[in-house]
Design a protein around this motif. Structure first.
Motif, PDB file in Angstrom:
ATOM      1  N   LEU A  24     -33.667 -93.955 -24.924  1.00 48.28           N
ATOM      2  CA  LEU A  24     -34.048 -94.806 -23.898  1.00 48.28           C
ATOM      3  C   LEU A  24     -34.299 -96.224 -24.733  1.00 48.28           C
ATOM      4  O   LEU A  24     -33.973 -97.103 -23.791  1.00 48.28           O
ATOM      5  CB  LEU A  24     -35.590 -94.436 -23.473  1.00 48.28           C
ATOM      6  N   ASP A  25     -34.551 -96.427 -25.915  1.00 49.66           N
ATOM      7  CA  ASP A  25     -34.590 -97.774 -26.658  1.00 49.66           C
ATOM      8  C   ASP A  25     -33.217 -98.236 -26.789  1.00 49.66           C
ATOM      9  O   ASP A  25     -32.968 -99.595 -27.184  1.00 49.66           O
ATOM     10  CB  ASP A  25     -35.525 -97.861 -27.720  1.00 49.66           C
ATOM     11  N   GLY A  26     -32.196 -97.491 -27.007  1.00 51.89           N
ATOM     12  CA  GLY A  26     -30.837 -97.761 -27.559  1.00 51.89           C
ATOM     13  C   GLY A  26     -30.031 -98.431 -26.446  1.00 51.89           C
ATOM     14  O   GLY A  26     -30.379 -98.478 -25.292  1.00 51.89           O
ATOM     15  N   GLU A  27     -28.647 -98.785 -26.812  1.00 48.01           N
ATOM     16  CA  GLU A  27     -27.635 -99.246 -26.273  1.00 48.01           C
ATOM     17  C   GLU A  27     -26.922 -97.809 -25.829  1.00 48.01           C
ATOM     18  O   GLU A  27     -26.895 -96.921 -26.543  1.00 48.01           O
ATOM     19  CB  GLU A  27     -26.768-100.033 -26.839  1.00 48.01           C
ATOM     20  N   GLY A  28     -26.014 -97.716 -24.690  1.00 46.36           N
ATOM     21  CA  GLY A  28     -25.404 -96.718 -24.241  1.00 46.36           C
ATOM     22  C   GLY A  28     -24.877 -96.787 -23.121  1.00 46.36           C
ATOM     23  O   GLY A  28     -24.883 -97.480 -22.277  1.00 46.36           O
ATOM     24  N   ASN A  29     -23.549 -95.777 -22.917  1.00 48.46           N
ATOM     25  CA  ASN A  29     -22.747 -95.888 -21.949  1.00 48.46           C
ATOM     26  C   ASN A  29     -23.288 -95.026 -20.567  1.00 48.46           C
ATOM     27  O   ASN A  29     -23.036 -94.068 -20.416  1.00 48.46           O
ATOM     28  CB  ASN A  29     -21.445 -95.136 -22.185  1.00 48.46           C
ATOM     29  N   PHE A  30     -24.351 -95.838 -20.021  1.00 49.60           N
ATOM     30  CA  PHE A  30     -25.018 -95.172 -19.115  1.00 49.60           C
ATOM     31  C   PHE A  30     -25.653 -96.372 -18.046  1.00 49.60           C
ATOM     32  O   PHE A  30     -26.031 -97.307 -18.689  1.00 49.60           O
ATOM     33  CB  PHE A  30     -26.082 -94.199 -19.404  1.00 49.60           C
ATOM     34  N   GLU A  31     -26.102 -95.771 -16.838  1.00 51.84           N
ATOM     35  CA  GLU A  31     -26.945 -96.658 -15.995  1.00 51.84           C
ATOM     36  C   GLU A  31     -28.230 -96.285 -16.198  1.00 51.84           C
ATOM     37  O   GLU A  31     -28.635 -95.074 -16.012  1.00 51.84           O
ATOM     38  CB  GLU A  31     -26.355 -96.541 -14.606  1.00 51.84           C
ATOM     39  N   ARG A  32     -29.248 -97.130 -16.127  1.00 48.86           N
ATOM     40  CA  ARG A  32     -30.621 -97.127 -16.112  1.00 48.86           C
ATOM     41  C   ARG A  32     -31.138 -97.636 -14.604  1.00 48.86           C
ATOM     42  O   ARG A  32     -30.888 -98.770 -14.217  1.00 48.86           O
ATOM     43  CB  ARG A  32     -31.401 -98.157 -17.176  1.00 48.86           C
ATOM     44  N   ILE A  33     -31.795 -96.522 -14.145  1.00 47.82           N
ATOM     45  CA  ILE A  33     -32.157 -96.643 -12.726  1.00 47.82           C
ATOM     46  C   ILE A  33     -33.427 -96.522 -12.651  1.00 47.82           C
ATOM     47  O   ILE A  33     -34.075 -95.524 -13.246  1.00 47.82           O
ATOM     48  CB  ILE A  33     -31.320 -95.685 -11.595  1.00 47.82           C
ATOM     49  N   VAL A  34     -34.356 -97.400 -11.808  1.00 43.44           N
ATOM     50  CA  VAL A  34     -35.725 -97.264 -11.995  1.00 43.44           C
ATOM     51  C   VAL A  34     -36.128 -97.087 -10.453  1.00 43.44           C
ATOM     52  O   VAL A  34     -35.557 -97.694  -9.392  1.00 43.44           O
ATOM     53  CB  VAL A  34     -36.474 -98.282 -12.499  1.00 43.44           C
ATOM     54  N   ALA A  35     -37.556 -96.687 -10.157  1.00 40.40           N
ATOM     55  CA  ALA A  35     -38.227 -96.595  -9.093  1.00 40.40           C
ATOM     56  C   ALA A  35     -39.306 -97.675  -9.098  1.00 40.40           C
ATOM     57  O   ALA A  35     -40.001 -97.658 -10.097  1.00 40.40           O
ATOM     58  CB  ALA A  35     -38.643 -95.309  -8.530  1.00 40.40           C
ATOM     59  N   GLU A  36     -39.402 -98.564  -8.307  1.00 36.77           N
ATOM     60  CA  GLU A  36     -40.589 -99.593  -8.243  1.00 36.77           C
ATOM     61  C   GLU A  36     -41.391 -99.622  -7.105  1.00 36.77           C
ATOM     62  O   GLU A  36     -41.015 -99.239  -6.003  1.00 36.77           O
ATOM     63  CB  GLU A  36     -39.865-100.985  -8.523  1.00 36.77           C
ATOM     64  N   GLN A  37     -42.688 -99.638  -7.259  1.00 37.73           N
ATOM     65  CA  GLN A  37     -43.661 -99.697  -6.284  1.00 37.73           C
ATOM     66  C   GLN A  37     -44.714-100.557  -6.498  1.00 37.73           C
ATOM     67  O   GLN A  37     -45.428-100.693  -7.601  1.00 37.73           O
ATOM     68  CB  GLN A  37     -44.461 -98.177  -6.295  1.00 37.73           C
ATOM     69  N   ASN A  38     -44.899-101.469  -5.548  1.00 34.05           N
ATOM     70  CA  ASN A  38     -45.830-102.687  -5.681  1.00 34.05           C
ATOM     71  C   ASN A  38     -45.718-103.644  -6.957  1.00 34.05           C
ATOM     72  O   ASN A  38     -46.500-103.782  -7.528  1.00 34.05           O
ATOM     73  CB  ASN A  38     -47.311-102.260  -5.539  1.00 34.05           C
ATOM     74  N   GLY A  39     -44.321-103.708  -7.143  1.00 31.08           N
ATOM     75  CA  GLY A  39     -44.210-104.672  -8.242  1.00 31.08           C
ATOM     76  C   GLY A  39     -44.111-103.839  -9.712  1.00 31.08           C
ATOM     77  O   GLY A  39     -44.008-104.366 -10.636  1.00 31.08           O
TER      78      GLY A  39
ATOM     79  N   ARG B 221     -41.460 -78.072 -34.170  1.00 31.20           N
ATOM     80  CA  ARG B 221     -40.275 -79.000 -34.888  1.00 31.20           C
ATOM     81  C   ARG B 221     -39.491 -79.433 -33.566  1.00 31.20           C
ATOM     82  O   ARG B 221     -38.765 -80.391 -33.651  1.00 31.20           O
ATOM     83  CB  ARG B 221     -39.772 -77.853 -35.755  1.00 31.20           C
ATOM     84  N   PHE B 222     -39.034 -78.341 -32.788  1.00 31.27           N
ATOM     85  CA  PHE B 222     -38.260 -78.954 -31.670  1.00 31.27           C
ATOM     86  C   PHE B 222     -38.743 -80.166 -30.725  1.00 31.27           C
ATOM     87  O   PHE B 222     -37.942 -80.932 -30.582  1.00 31.27           O
ATOM     88  CB  PHE B 222     -37.635 -77.745 -30.776  1.00 31.27           C
ATOM     89  N   TRP B 223     -39.983 -80.214 -30.475  1.00 32.10           N
ATOM     90  CA  TRP B 223     -40.721 -81.080 -29.733  1.00 32.10           C
ATOM     91  C   TRP B 223     -40.604 -82.381 -30.460  1.00 32.10           C
ATOM     92  O   TRP B 223     -40.236 -83.373 -29.906  1.00 32.10           O
ATOM     93  CB  TRP B 223     -42.140 -80.768 -29.662  1.00 32.10           C
ATOM     94  N   THR B 224     -40.665 -82.304 -31.717  1.00 31.12           N
ATOM     95  CA  THR B 224     -40.745 -83.654 -32.543  1.00 31.12           C
ATOM     96  C   THR B 224     -39.416 -84.154 -32.443  1.00 31.12           C
ATOM     97  O   THR B 224     -39.012 -85.518 -32.227  1.00 31.12           O
ATOM     98  CB  THR B 224     -41.033 -83.424 -34.075  1.00 31.12           C
ATOM     99  N   ARG B 225     -38.330 -83.446 -32.721  1.00 27.29           N
ATOM    100  CA  ARG B 225     -36.896 -83.767 -32.608  1.00 27.29           C
ATOM    101  C   ARG B 225     -36.543 -84.175 -31.188  1.00 27.29           C
ATOM    102  O   ARG B 225     -35.984 -85.386 -30.908  1.00 27.29           O
ATOM    103  CB  ARG B 225     -36.040 -82.954 -33.107  1.00 27.29           C
ATOM    104  N   TYR B 226     -37.040 -83.494 -30.140  1.00 27.35           N
ATOM    105  CA  TYR B 226     -36.905 -83.960 -28.844  1.00 27.35           C
ATOM    106  C   TYR B 226     -37.256 -85.313 -28.359  1.00 27.35           C
ATOM    107  O   TYR B 226     -36.680 -86.270 -28.047  1.00 27.35           O
ATOM    108  CB  TYR B 226     -37.277 -82.899 -27.699  1.00 27.35           C
ATOM    109  N   GLN B 227     -38.657 -85.538 -28.750  1.00 28.88           N
ATOM    110  CA  GLN B 227     -39.226 -87.019 -28.390  1.00 28.88           C
ATOM    111  C   GLN B 227     -38.823 -87.895 -29.134  1.00 28.88           C
ATOM    112  O   GLN B 227     -38.295 -89.115 -28.473  1.00 28.88           O
ATOM    113  CB  GLN B 227     -40.702 -86.762 -28.776  1.00 28.88           C
ATOM    114  N   HIS B 228     -38.260 -87.804 -30.499  1.00 29.15           N
ATOM    115  CA  HIS B 228     -37.511 -88.669 -31.177  1.00 29.15           C
ATOM    116  C   HIS B 228     -36.112 -89.224 -30.605  1.00 29.15           C
ATOM    117  O   HIS B 228     -35.655 -90.243 -30.325  1.00 29.15           O
ATOM    118  CB  HIS B 228     -37.131 -88.275 -32.678  1.00 29.15           C
ATOM    119  N   ASN B 229     -35.371 -88.044 -30.014  1.00 32.40           N
ATOM    120  CA  ASN B 229     -34.100 -88.458 -29.283  1.00 32.40           C
ATOM    121  C   ASN B 229     -34.394 -89.023 -28.013  1.00 32.40           C
ATOM    122  O   ASN B 229     -33.722 -90.085 -27.448  1.00 32.40           O
ATOM    123  CB  ASN B 229     -33.621 -87.118 -29.208  1.00 32.40           C
TER     124      ASN B 229
END
Length: 170
Positions: free
Chosen positions: A50-65, A37-45
């Motif tokens: 990640l899909d929503g808007e928020g007061n945070f910076e999204r930083i990514v690592a990119e390799q070969n495009g 039950r916790f995993w289901t809630r955790y994955q939903h959160n």
């Protein structure tokens, strides 16, 4: 072994689905060791954050495009954990992830150091994060990077689940 090169940058809005897919793949191993039950809630959160808007910076690592890792960096006191009475006076890192096949190449450490660099630039004197005991490899990396336990910031989001606080002071 040839060294892998990657670049770090801010994510673009059209990369959210890729970031979500990377994070879900990276965290999938925990499904077997978390209460169902916790995993289901955790994955939903995780997906909602990640899909929503928020007061945070999204930083990514990119390799070969292609994106190979990501992390979210929250400003101080941003209430980064919905439903948890946790508010810190320092920036908070969340959802550090890299493609499972890319582990061990320094991507996670580089993303964490980038969060630290940005936090320092913003005037912070420390940075925090929360993790769980099942995330052993991540904990080892955090401790190597200078993070120490802050039990006063732990919280319990579900039966038998403790989320562990860590902080790194510069």
């Amino acid at each position: 072994m040839m060294e892998k090169h990657f670049t770090l940058r801010n994510a673009q809005d059209n990369e959210r689905r890729i970031i979500r897919d990377i994070t879900v793949a990276a965290y999938a191993e925990y499904q077997a060791v978390m209460p169902p039950r916790f995993w289901t809630r955790y994955q939903h959160n995780l997906i909602a954050t990640l899909d929503g808007e928020g007061n945070f910076e999204r930083i990514v690592a990119e390799q070969n495009g292609a994106l190979v890792g990501s992390v979210l960096l929250y400003p101080p006191a941003a209430a980064s954990y919905a439903g948890a009475a946790i508010s810190t006076s320092y920036p908070e890192v969340r959802f550090l992830a890299m493609l499972p096949q890319m582990r061990g190449q320094g991507i996670g450490a580089a993303l964490m150091k980038e969060c630290e660099r940005r936090a320092r630039e913003a005037g912070a004197q420390s940075i925090g994060l929360h993790t769980m005991e099942v995330m052993r490899a991540a904990i080892r990396m955090y401790e190597r990077l200078g993070f120490v336990r802050t039990p006063e910031t732990d919280f319990r989001p579900g039966e038998g689940v403790v989320v562990l606080g860590y902080r790194h002071t510069f």
